[in-house]
Design a protein around this motif. Sequence first.
Motif, PDB file in Angstrom:
ATOM      1  N   ALA A  55       0.829  -1.207   0.000  1.00 39.38           N
ATOM      2  CA  ALA A  55       0.000   0.000   0.000  1.00 39.38           C
ATOM      3  C   ALA A  55       0.864   1.259   0.000  1.00 39.38           C
ATOM      4  O   ALA A  55       0.536   2.256  -0.652  1.00 39.38           O
ATOM      5  CB  ALA A  55      -0.938  -0.006   1.199  1.00 39.38           C
ATOM      6  N   LEU A  56       1.975   1.207   0.718  1.00 40.03           N
ATOM      7  CA  LEU A  56       2.891   2.345   0.745  1.00 40.03           C
ATOM      8  C   LEU A  56       3.538   2.542  -0.624  1.00 40.03           C
ATOM      9  O   LEU A  56       3.647   3.667  -1.118  1.00 40.03           O
ATOM     10  CB  LEU A  56       3.961   2.129   1.819  1.00 40.03           C
ATOM     11  CG  LEU A  56       5.051   3.200   1.947  1.00 40.03           C
ATOM     12  CD1 LEU A  56       4.449   4.578   2.146  1.00 40.03           C
ATOM     13  CD2 LEU A  56       6.003   2.850   3.092  1.00 40.03           C
ATOM     14  N   ILE A  57       3.955   1.455  -1.255  1.00 39.74           N
ATOM     15  CA  ILE A  57       4.564   1.550  -2.582  1.00 39.74           C
ATOM     16  C   ILE A  57       3.566   2.101  -3.589  1.00 39.74           C
ATOM     17  O   ILE A  57       3.921   2.921  -4.446  1.00 39.74           O
ATOM     18  CB  ILE A  57       5.091   0.170  -3.026  1.00 39.74           C
ATOM     19  CG1 ILE A  57       6.261  -0.257  -2.150  1.00 39.74           C
ATOM     20  CG2 ILE A  57       5.518   0.207  -4.500  1.00 39.74           C
ATOM     21  CD1 ILE A  57       6.694  -1.695  -2.351  1.00 39.74           C
ATOM     22  N   LEU A  58       2.315   1.686  -3.502  1.00 39.99           N
ATOM     23  CA  LEU A  58       1.289   2.216  -4.403  1.00 39.99           C
ATOM     24  C   LEU A  58       1.140   3.724  -4.237  1.00 39.99           C
ATOM     25  O   LEU A  58       0.935   4.447  -5.219  1.00 39.99           O
ATOM     26  CB  LEU A  58      -0.049   1.531  -4.145  1.00 39.99           C
ATOM     27  CG  LEU A  58      -0.241   0.127  -4.715  1.00 39.99           C
ATOM     28  CD1 LEU A  58      -1.607  -0.409  -4.327  1.00 39.99           C
ATOM     29  CD2 LEU A  58      -0.090   0.127  -6.236  1.00 39.99           C
ATOM     30  N   SER A  59       1.245   4.202  -3.001  1.00 41.29           N
ATOM     31  CA  SER A  59       1.140   5.644  -2.762  1.00 41.29           C
ATOM     32  C   SER A  59       2.309   6.388  -3.406  1.00 41.29           C
ATOM     33  O   SER A  59       2.139   7.480  -3.953  1.00 41.29           O
ATOM     34  CB  SER A  59       1.100   5.934  -1.259  1.00 41.29           C
ATOM     35  OG  SER A  59      -0.077   5.406  -0.673  1.00 41.29           O
ATOM     36  N   VAL A  60       3.501   5.783  -3.351  1.00 40.48           N
ATOM     37  CA  VAL A  60       4.660   6.384  -4.014  1.00 40.48           C
ATOM     38  C   VAL A  60       4.490   6.335  -5.521  1.00 40.48           C
ATOM     39  O   VAL A  60       4.745   7.319  -6.233  1.00 40.48           O
ATOM     40  CB  VAL A  60       5.961   5.666  -3.594  1.00 40.48           C
ATOM     41  CG1 VAL A  60       7.150   6.205  -4.400  1.00 40.48           C
ATOM     42  CG2 VAL A  60       6.216   5.849  -2.098  1.00 40.48           C
ATOM     43  N   ASN A  61       4.035   5.189  -6.027  1.00 35.53           N
ATOM     44  CA  ASN A  61       3.828   5.065  -7.468  1.00 35.53           C
ATOM     45  C   ASN A  61       2.756   6.022  -7.970  1.00 35.53           C
ATOM     46  O   ASN A  61       2.820   6.495  -9.113  1.00 35.53           O
ATOM     47  CB  ASN A  61       3.458   3.626  -7.829  1.00 35.53           C
ATOM     48  CG  ASN A  61       4.660   2.699  -7.828  1.00 35.53           C
ATOM     49  OD1 ASN A  61       5.809   3.146  -7.793  1.00 35.53           O
ATOM     50  ND2 ASN A  61       4.425   1.403  -7.866  1.00 35.53           N
ATOM     51  N   LEU A  62       1.770   6.300  -7.132  1.00 33.37           N
ATOM     52  CA  LEU A  62       0.754   7.284  -7.507  1.00 33.37           C
ATOM     53  C   LEU A  62       1.393   8.654  -7.694  1.00 33.37           C
ATOM     54  O   LEU A  62       1.068   9.381  -8.638  1.00 33.37           O
ATOM     55  CB  LEU A  62      -0.336   7.347  -6.437  1.00 33.37           C
ATOM     56  CG  LEU A  62      -1.455   8.361  -6.688  1.00 33.37           C
ATOM     57  CD1 LEU A  62      -2.232   8.012  -7.950  1.00 33.37           C
ATOM     58  CD2 LEU A  62      -2.398   8.427  -5.477  1.00 33.37           C
TER      59      LEU A  62
END
Length: 217
Positions: A55-62
């Motif tokens: 979930a944290l990586i998705l926030s960065v990728n966003l």
Amino acid sequence: MTTEERREQLRGALIDAAETAIAEGGLSALKARDLARTVGCALGAIYTVFPDLDALILSVNLRTLHLFERTITAVRTATGGGGEAAPPDRGAAIEDLVRLAVTYLRFAIEHPARWRALFQHRMAEMPPAWFLREQVRLFRHIEAPLSVLRPDLDDEARALLARSLFSATHGMVSLGLDEKLMTLSEPVLRRQIETVVMAIGLGLTPENAPDHQEVRP
């Protein structure tokens, strides 16, 4: 400060720290203990605001997707396009497709670790709907010139064509920048991309389509 405010503050700090770690060392550099040390929180506190590192990586990728969208919007605006607006004619539409492809190359070169993280991150399940919506929104920049080149296509077929064109461009960029395969200099890779995308654009006319039904998903 309320509990919710503290959670949001910690959430922002963790995304900032993860973004820096990924930008500097890629996904392999992202370690929960290092993040906790950087933001000054307990290791377990990370999982009070994020269910897991995915979930944290998705926030960065966003954030990376948003950065890329700002980049292509600025390029299109500077050259008379702007936003998701369709170019005025076929020539401008082809130029727009080439410009988008070259901008994608430049972004990959300037932000290599962040760019790779978009494709290296693997989840056990499908990404959440909100992340998929952001991806789809980016494809509309490709769909805009395609609506000029192939006005006969419906929205679904045009979206599929946009994804196909992106896949072709991404393949050239990925192979061209892969040091283990066939690293090309930027000028050579740029010319390759310009040549291929322009050729595709020139061939995208309703009369050149073998069968309108065949291009539908």
